[in-house]
Motif scaffolding. Structure first.
Motif, PDB file in Angstrom:
ATOM      1  N   ASP A   1       0.816  -1.221   0.000  1.00 43.35           N
ATOM      2  CA  ASP A   1       0.000   0.000   0.000  1.00 43.35           C
ATOM      3  C   ASP A   1       0.846   1.266   0.000  1.00 43.35           C
ATOM      4  O   ASP A   1       0.325   2.371   0.148  1.00 43.35           O
ATOM      5  CB  ASP A   1      -0.947   0.008   1.196  1.00 43.35           C
ATOM      6  N   ALA A   2       2.150   1.116  -0.161  1.00 40.31           N
ATOM      7  CA  ALA A   2       3.037   2.287  -0.121  1.00 40.31           C
ATOM      8  C   ALA A   2       2.902   3.127  -1.381  1.00 40.31           C
ATOM      9  O   ALA A   2       2.732   2.606  -2.482  1.00 40.31           O
ATOM     10  CB  ALA A   2       4.481   1.837   0.046  1.00 40.31           C
ATOM     11  N   ASP A   3       2.991   4.428  -1.215  1.00 39.33           N
ATOM     12  CA  ASP A   3       3.118   5.318  -2.366  1.00 39.33           C
ATOM     13  C   ASP A   3       4.570   5.431  -2.794  1.00 39.33           C
ATOM     14  O   ASP A   3       4.870   5.654  -3.974  1.00 39.33           O
ATOM     15  CB  ASP A   3       2.561   6.705  -2.027  1.00 39.33           C
ATOM     16  N   LEU A   4       5.482   5.266  -1.829  1.00 39.14           N
ATOM     17  CA  LEU A   4       6.902   5.371  -2.110  1.00 39.14           C
ATOM     18  C   LEU A   4       7.642   4.542  -1.065  1.00 39.14           C
ATOM     19  O   LEU A   4       7.248   4.505   0.105  1.00 39.14           O
ATOM     20  CB  LEU A   4       7.333   6.836  -2.060  1.00 39.14           C
ATOM     21  N   VAL A   5       8.706   3.868  -1.486  1.00 31.35           N
ATOM     22  CA  VAL A   5       9.519   3.048  -0.589  1.00 31.35           C
ATOM     23  C   VAL A   5      10.908   3.672  -0.480  1.00 31.35           C
ATOM     24  O   VAL A   5      11.559   3.945  -1.493  1.00 31.35           O
ATOM     25  CB  VAL A   5       9.627   1.597  -1.098  1.00 31.35           C
ATOM     26  N   HIS A   6      11.353   3.877   0.765  1.00 31.09           N
ATOM     27  CA  HIS A   6      12.647   4.500   1.033  1.00 31.09           C
ATOM     28  C   HIS A   6      13.498   3.504   1.817  1.00 31.09           C
ATOM     29  O   HIS A   6      13.220   3.223   2.991  1.00 31.09           O
ATOM     30  CB  HIS A   6      12.454   5.794   1.819  1.00 31.09           C
ATOM     31  N   VAL A   7      14.531   2.970   1.184  1.00 28.69           N
ATOM     32  CA  VAL A   7      15.426   1.997   1.813  1.00 28.69           C
ATOM     33  C   VAL A   7      16.621   2.734   2.417  1.00 28.69           C
ATOM     34  O   VAL A   7      17.217   3.588   1.764  1.00 28.69           O
ATOM     35  CB  VAL A   7      15.918   0.958   0.783  1.00 28.69           C
ATOM     36  N   HIS A   8      16.946   2.369   3.655  1.00 24.99           N
ATOM     37  CA  HIS A   8      18.064   3.008   4.338  1.00 24.99           C
ATOM     38  C   HIS A   8      19.212   2.022   4.488  1.00 24.99           C
ATOM     39  O   HIS A   8      19.060   0.965   5.107  1.00 24.99           O
ATOM     40  CB  HIS A   8      17.625   3.524   5.711  1.00 24.99           C
ATOM     41  N   ALA A   9      20.351   2.350   3.908  1.00 28.04           N
ATOM     42  CA  ALA A   9      21.597   1.572   3.938  1.00 28.04           C
ATOM     43  C   ALA A   9      21.638   0.588   2.772  1.00 28.04           C
ATOM     44  O   ALA A   9      20.623   0.273   2.145  1.00 28.04           O
ATOM     45  CB  ALA A   9      21.816   0.864   5.266  1.00 28.04           C
ATOM     46  N   ILE A  10      22.853   0.140   2.492  1.00 33.34           N
ATOM     47  CA  ILE A  10      23.105  -0.748   1.353  1.00 33.34           C
ATOM     48  C   ILE A  10      23.307  -2.156   1.905  1.00 33.34           C
ATOM     49  O   ILE A  10      24.382  -2.513   2.386  1.00 33.34           O
ATOM     50  CB  ILE A  10      24.346  -0.278   0.564  1.00 33.34           C
ATOM     51  N   ASP A  11      22.239  -2.947   1.862  1.00 33.38           N
ATOM     52  CA  ASP A  11      22.282  -4.287   2.440  1.00 33.38           C
ATOM     53  C   ASP A  11      21.300  -5.176   1.682  1.00 33.38           C
ATOM     54  O   ASP A  11      20.958  -4.885   0.526  1.00 33.38           O
ATOM     55  CB  ASP A  11      21.956  -4.231   3.932  1.00 33.38           C
ATOM     56  N   PHE A  12      20.815  -6.237   2.303  1.00 34.52           N
ATOM     57  CA  PHE A  12      19.865  -7.138   1.657  1.00 34.52           C
ATOM     58  C   PHE A  12      18.635  -6.395   1.154  1.00 34.52           C
ATOM     59  O   PHE A  12      18.160  -6.633   0.034  1.00 34.52           O
ATOM     60  CB  PHE A  12      19.441  -8.246   2.630  1.00 34.52           C
ATOM     61  N   PHE A  13      18.079  -5.522   1.978  1.00 32.57           N
ATOM     62  CA  PHE A  13      16.868  -4.807   1.583  1.00 32.57           C
ATOM     63  C   PHE A  13      17.086  -4.016   0.295  1.00 32.57           C
ATOM     64  O   PHE A  13      16.230  -3.996  -0.589  1.00 32.57           O
ATOM     65  CB  PHE A  13      16.404  -3.881   2.700  1.00 32.57           C
ATOM     66  N   TYR A  14      18.224  -3.351   0.212  1.00 35.67           N
ATOM     67  CA  TYR A  14      18.557  -2.570  -0.986  1.00 35.67           C
ATOM     68  C   TYR A  14      18.536  -3.455  -2.233  1.00 35.67           C
ATOM     69  O   TYR A  14      17.942  -3.092  -3.258  1.00 35.67           O
ATOM     70  CB  TYR A  14      19.928  -1.933  -0.785  1.00 35.67           C
ATOM     71  N   ASP A  15      19.154  -4.622  -2.149  1.00 38.65           N
ATOM     72  CA  ASP A  15      19.220  -5.517  -3.308  1.00 38.65           C
ATOM     73  C   ASP A  15      17.872  -6.185  -3.581  1.00 38.65           C
ATOM     74  O   ASP A  15      17.421  -6.259  -4.730  1.00 38.65           O
ATOM     75  CB  ASP A  15      20.284  -6.595  -3.083  1.00 38.65           C
ATOM     76  N   PHE A  16      17.203  -6.652  -2.525  1.00 41.18           N
ATOM     77  CA  PHE A  16      15.982  -7.446  -2.705  1.00 41.18           C
ATOM     78  C   PHE A  16      14.824  -6.604  -3.232  1.00 41.18           C
ATOM     79  O   PHE A  16      14.079  -7.028  -4.130  1.00 41.18           O
ATOM     80  CB  PHE A  16      15.602  -8.103  -1.381  1.00 41.18           C
ATOM     81  N   VAL A  17      14.646  -5.413  -2.681  1.00 37.27           N
ATOM     82  CA  VAL A  17      13.552  -4.546  -3.140  1.00 37.27           C
ATOM     83  C   VAL A  17      13.786  -4.130  -4.590  1.00 37.27           C
ATOM     84  O   VAL A  17      12.838  -3.994  -5.371  1.00 37.27           O
ATOM     85  CB  VAL A  17      13.406  -3.324  -2.206  1.00 37.27           C
ATOM     86  N   ALA A  18      15.049  -3.958  -4.964  1.00 34.23           N
ATOM     87  CA  ALA A  18      15.369  -3.644  -6.366  1.00 34.23           C
ATOM     88  C   ALA A  18      15.083  -4.836  -7.266  1.00 34.23           C
ATOM     89  O   ALA A  18      14.471  -4.696  -8.338  1.00 34.23           O
ATOM     90  CB  ALA A  18      16.838  -3.235  -6.479  1.00 34.23           C
TER      91      ALA A  18
END
Length: 390
Positions: free
Chosen positions: A100-117
């Motif tokens: 339901d997000a209008d925008l996703v903001h990832v903080h730091a370069i880790d798993f989340f950065y790679d996986f959400v991309a």
């Protein structure tokens, strides 16, 4: 029956929802957690909706599972399970909380950065990421990290509408892989919580703040303290922080090995009022950290009127180039570090206005500027993703 000529009020649109993804959040304490918490608070006060998605266990206490959801300071916090290493925690359930997000903001370069991309083709959300120093906090595995940065990190970055560098040093690094999509928005700092807290009179008392971790090089601070006390036994050091990859017992052993048990005091898990009290006895802030994304704690110290003496990493050198009150040195050389600290105290003794200079310099990092820069970028990204009409 509806009158076709009656004026109908437009439907009220919900404010945009920004989902912030960060590996650790409250009750964990640190610079990254503070930045995300402050940014969310600032956004909410401007009418935005926010959610924080984070991991359900703290790296320093992985046996304890935290609540799956919680409201912290008005912020909706959702916690998800993870496995693997704390350096690259695997947590694919993040996708369940951005639908339901209008925008996703990832903080730091880790798993989340790679996986959400990697999964953008599934969720199709506008994406932003803030660098927070990347993953170059220690020189370990430097070649492998450089290879990963120029391959996997670069490839993942293509999925992001923009990358936000939180310091000049991060901007120089990430511009190599992000080009024109890079935006420099230096971290905001809460300059009120420790405002004017330091000793009003110059004193031979030092303070350092941060996680007890290898890259902070507390061992080097203790070596420098030992050198200082060989010249003058009045020198004292307060170490404020929380255990990380260095335990409190290990830190205490390092102090005992150097016979500094009467000179170095450890403060674990203290609240802001206690930090103010500790700052009130000190005149100088020191840090031997090998890597910093920005130097947030140093700026907080300046807001208290403490004079920083910092290790010459890239972020600290960038700060020192802008503020005359900051001294940089090589804490790997105890005699050199001790001499820099003595020189900083001598300057403060001869020019008490240095304390006011430090406070004034910290004032430029308040959250109002940072909040407006983020909101402007959010609006630009959301506007660019709107469907175009003929």
């Amino acid at each position: 029956m509806i009158d076709p000529h009656e004026e109908v009020a437009p439907m009220q649109r919900m404010p945009p929802l920004v989902v912030h993804i960060v590996r650790q959040f409250s009750p964990s304490r640190g610079g990254l957690e503070d930045v995300v918490s402050n940014l969310c608070g600032q956004l909410m006060r401007q009418g935005w909706r926010v959610r924080v998605v984070t991991l359900d266990r703290l790296f320093r206490n992985p046996a304890v599972h935290l609540p799956a959801s919680e409201m912290i300071g008005g912020i909706e916090v959702v916690r998800i399970p993870w496995r693997g290493s704390s350096r690259y925690p695997l947590a694919p359930a993040v996708l369940n909380h951005i639908a339901d997000a209008d925008l996703v903001h990832v903080h730091a370069i880790d798993f989340f950065y790679d996986f959400v991309a990697l999964t953008r083709f599934m969720h199709r959300k506008p994406l932003l990421a803030t660098t927070h120093g990347g993953f170059f906090h220690t020189p370990k595995y430097a070649r492998l990290k450089t290879l990963w940065f120029h391959t996997a990190t670069r490839l993942s970055g293509l999925a992001y509408d923009a990358l936000i560098a939180c310091s000049q040093s991060d901007a120089a690094m990430f511009r190599q892989i992000a080009g024109s999509r890079l935006r420099l928005i230096e971290n905001g700092v809460d300059i009120e919580k420790y405002a004017d807290a330091s000793s009003s009179k110059p004193t031979r008392r030092l303070v350092t703040v941060g996680r007890f971790s290898d890259n902070k090089r507390l061992d080097r601070l203790l070596d420098v303290l030992a050198d200082l006390r060989s010249r003058c036994s009045d020198w004292q050091l307060d170490i404020i922080g929380t255990p990380s990859d260095l335990s409190t017992d290990a830190l205490r052993a390092m102090i005992d090995q150097r016979a500094l048990f009467e000179a170095a005091t450890i403060h674990v898990g203290v609240d802001e009022d206690e930090v103010r009290e500790i700052f009130g006895r000190a005149s100088l802030f020191i840090s031997a950290s090998e890597y910093e994304g920005f130097g947030l704690v140093a700026v907080e110290a300046m807001s208290a009127g403490l004079i920083p003496v910092l290790h010459h990493n890239a972020a600290y050198q960038a700060l020192a180039a802008r503020h005359r009150c900051i001294a940089v040195t090589d804490f790997a050389r105890p005699a050199e570090g001790a001499a820099a600290i003595e020189a900083a105290l001598a300057r403060l003794q001869s020019n008490p206005l240095m304390r006011d200079e430090a406070k004034a310099a910290a004032g430029g990092y308040g959250w109002a500027r940072v909040r407006e820069a983020h909101m402007s970028l959010y609006r630009d990204v959301l506007q660019s993703r709107k469907p175009r009409t003929l």
